[in-house]
Motif scaffolding. Sequence first.
Motif, PDB file in Angstrom:
ATOM      1  N   VAL A 161       0.840  -1.193   0.000  1.00 48.59           N
ATOM      2  CA  VAL A 161       0.000   0.000   0.000  1.00 48.59           C
ATOM      3  C   VAL A 161       0.879   1.248   0.000  1.00 48.59           C
ATOM      4  O   VAL A 161       2.069   1.190   0.320  1.00 48.59           O
ATOM      5  CB  VAL A 161      -0.937   0.023   1.225  1.00 48.59           C
ATOM      6  N   LYS A 162       0.260   2.377  -0.342  1.00 51.16           N
ATOM      7  CA  LYS A 162       0.935   3.670  -0.306  1.00 51.16           C
ATOM      8  C   LYS A 162       0.010   4.678   0.363  1.00 51.16           C
ATOM      9  O   LYS A 162      -1.044   5.006  -0.177  1.00 51.16           O
ATOM     10  CB  LYS A 162       1.302   4.141  -1.710  1.00 51.16           C
ATOM     11  N   PRO A 163       0.373   5.182   1.537  1.00 49.56           N
ATOM     12  CA  PRO A 163      -0.465   6.176   2.216  1.00 49.56           C
ATOM     13  C   PRO A 163      -0.522   7.484   1.423  1.00 49.56           C
ATOM     14  O   PRO A 163       0.476   7.936   0.882  1.00 49.56           O
ATOM     15  CB  PRO A 163       0.236   6.379   3.568  1.00 49.56           C
ATOM     16  N   GLN A 164      -1.711   8.071   1.366  1.00 48.71           N
ATOM     17  CA  GLN A 164      -1.905   9.340   0.677  1.00 48.71           C
ATOM     18  C   GLN A 164      -2.161  10.444   1.704  1.00 48.71           C
ATOM     19  O   GLN A 164      -2.709  10.196   2.780  1.00 48.71           O
ATOM     20  CB  GLN A 164      -3.091   9.253  -0.294  1.00 48.71           C
ATOM     21  N   LEU A 165      -1.744  11.663   1.374  1.00 52.11           N
ATOM     22  CA  LEU A 165      -2.047  12.837   2.199  1.00 52.11           C
ATOM     23  C   LEU A 165      -1.600  12.659   3.645  1.00 52.11           C
ATOM     24  O   LEU A 165      -2.341  12.912   4.594  1.00 52.11           O
ATOM     25  CB  LEU A 165      -3.548  13.149   2.152  1.00 52.11           C
ATOM     26  N   GLU A 166      -0.361  12.201   3.819  1.00 46.06           N
ATOM     27  CA  GLU A 166       0.242  12.057   5.146  1.00 46.06           C
ATOM     28  C   GLU A 166      -0.606  11.178   6.067  1.00 46.06           C
ATOM     29  O   GLU A 166      -0.819  11.485   7.241  1.00 46.06           O
ATOM     30  CB  GLU A 166       0.449  13.433   5.783  1.00 46.06           C
ATOM     31  N   SER A 167      -1.095  10.063   5.543  1.00 47.24           N
ATOM     32  CA  SER A 167      -1.911   9.140   6.332  1.00 47.24           C
ATOM     33  C   SER A 167      -1.115   7.961   6.867  1.00 47.24           C
ATOM     34  O   SER A 167      -1.708   6.957   7.266  1.00 47.24           O
ATOM     35  CB  SER A 167      -3.084   8.633   5.477  1.00 47.24           C
ATOM     36  N   LYS A 168       0.225   8.072   6.894  1.00 46.42           N
ATOM     37  CA  LYS A 168       1.045   6.959   7.361  1.00 46.42           C
ATOM     38  C   LYS A 168       0.791   6.667   8.835  1.00 46.42           C
ATOM     39  O   LYS A 168       0.643   5.502   9.236  1.00 46.42           O
ATOM     40  CB  LYS A 168       2.519   7.270   7.140  1.00 46.42           C
ATOM     41  N   ASN A 169       0.755   7.713   9.672  1.00 39.58           N
ATOM     42  CA  ASN A 169       0.523   7.499  11.096  1.00 39.58           C
ATOM     43  C   ASN A 169      -0.844   6.865  11.347  1.00 39.58           C
ATOM     44  O   ASN A 169      -1.001   6.002  12.223  1.00 39.58           O
ATOM     45  CB  ASN A 169       0.633   8.825  11.851  1.00 39.58           C
ATOM     46  N   TYR A 170      -1.822   7.299  10.565  1.00 38.42           N
ATOM     47  CA  TYR A 170      -3.157   6.690  10.674  1.00 38.42           C
ATOM     48  C   TYR A 170      -3.098   5.207  10.350  1.00 38.42           C
ATOM     49  O   TYR A 170      -3.715   4.387  11.031  1.00 38.42           O
ATOM     50  CB  TYR A 170      -4.118   7.413   9.731  1.00 38.42           C
ATOM     51  N   LEU A 171      -2.338   4.845   9.311  1.00 39.61           N
ATOM     52  CA  LEU A 171      -2.211   3.442   8.915  1.00 39.61           C
ATOM     53  C   LEU A 171      -1.644   2.607  10.050  1.00 39.61           C
ATOM     54  O   LEU A 171      -2.188   1.545  10.385  1.00 39.61           O
ATOM     55  CB  LEU A 171      -1.325   3.331   7.670  1.00 39.61           C
ATOM     56  N   TYR A 172      -0.551   3.065  10.654  1.00 39.17           N
ATOM     57  CA  TYR A 172       0.080   2.295  11.721  1.00 39.17           C
ATOM     58  C   TYR A 172      -0.808   2.222  12.966  1.00 39.17           C
ATOM     59  O   TYR A 172      -0.853   1.186  13.649  1.00 39.17           O
ATOM     60  CB  TYR A 172       1.443   2.895  12.062  1.00 39.17           C
ATOM     61  N   ASP A 173      -1.518   3.301  13.256  1.00 38.16           N
ATOM     62  CA  ASP A 173      -2.400   3.295  14.433  1.00 38.16           C
ATOM     63  C   ASP A 173      -3.563   2.322  14.255  1.00 38.16           C
ATOM     64  O   ASP A 173      -3.916   1.583  15.185  1.00 38.16           O
ATOM     65  CB  ASP A 173      -2.941   4.712  14.686  1.00 38.16           C
ATOM     66  N   VAL A 174      -4.159   2.301  13.068  1.00 38.09           N
ATOM     67  CA  VAL A 174      -5.300   1.418  12.853  1.00 38.09           C
ATOM     68  C   VAL A 174      -4.858  -0.046  12.806  1.00 38.09           C
ATOM     69  O   VAL A 174      -5.600  -0.942  13.255  1.00 38.09           O
ATOM     70  CB  VAL A 174      -6.058   1.820  11.562  1.00 38.09           C
TER      71      VAL A 174
END
Length: 332
Positions: A78-91
């Motif tokens: 996957v590739k996080p969009q719009l600085e959603s990397k932290n959201y990805l790791y948290d979820v």
Amino acid sequence: MAENQSMKNQDSSDEIDLGQLFQLIGKGFDSLFKLILRVFVYLKRNIFILIGLAAVGFAVGYGLNQIVSKRQKTDVIVKPQLESKNYLYDVIDEIQANIDAKDSSFFESIGIEEVDFAGLEITVNRVIEEGASDRDMQYLELLQSFENTDAIADIVRAELENKSSFNHRITFYYKNEELGVQFAKKVMEYINSSTYFDEVLTISRNNARGRIEQNELLLDQVDKIITNYTNNLASRNNAVSSERIILDNQEQVNIADLFEYKNLLIRDIEIKKLELAEQTEPISIINFGKSHEVQKSFFGKNLVLIPSILIVVFLFVSFLVYLNQKSKTLIL
């Protein structure tokens, strides 16, 4: 005479030291040879026991491989969009915590009716990629050398975000293939169900469309200016003229800068179109892999691990017996 006697004593002492050194080296080789010989004798004496333990271990390992269900996994790039990397790791941490707690109600709330918690696990890691090439860095330096306009700043920012962003690998581990694949699909739908990022994506896509329209208008104007300049050159019978264009307001524009500005507009349009293609979900799925068996390391396989454990235990017990025998010979 005294000096001669002293030199003779020194030579004799050196000869004694060298002789002792050679004796020590000889004793060292002798001890090493005896050690190798003892190991050989020990192996020769216990060879059938070691072979028997290896055979039993292989048999037990093979039986366990047939009885125990093998673990499988699915990799999702996957590739996080719009600085959603932290959201990805948290979820992902949230989902793993519910797996550890075996919270069936949570998974029912996201549309997963049946969950097999045996061997179920989810992890996420960054995919290591090669660094930016020298050509890419030279391109960024070239952009920074131009006038600091909003269009150029956006291009530089987009390039830097593209070079500094990384793909990530979400790995789903499970034992039941059918339920595991269904679990992975439902989890990815849940990850991309963020209301906040959906709104941000909508605004970002609208902005990208507006920027494309604006750049296309500017590009059309630049093309007209370049066309007029070319026609003027032709009407002057290819005479040598100035490299600058005089506009209606008497402002002079360098023709080379005009071509560079046109290339920047084209590049910005390409970037915005790429954003529209990529930014369809908060977490873009680049590749949803197929289910496959987890490959263990060589010593992690039962066929190798169990015989190795049996042989090591036997050698350890033999060493303890040897120490016990030696301890009885000590005079207390």
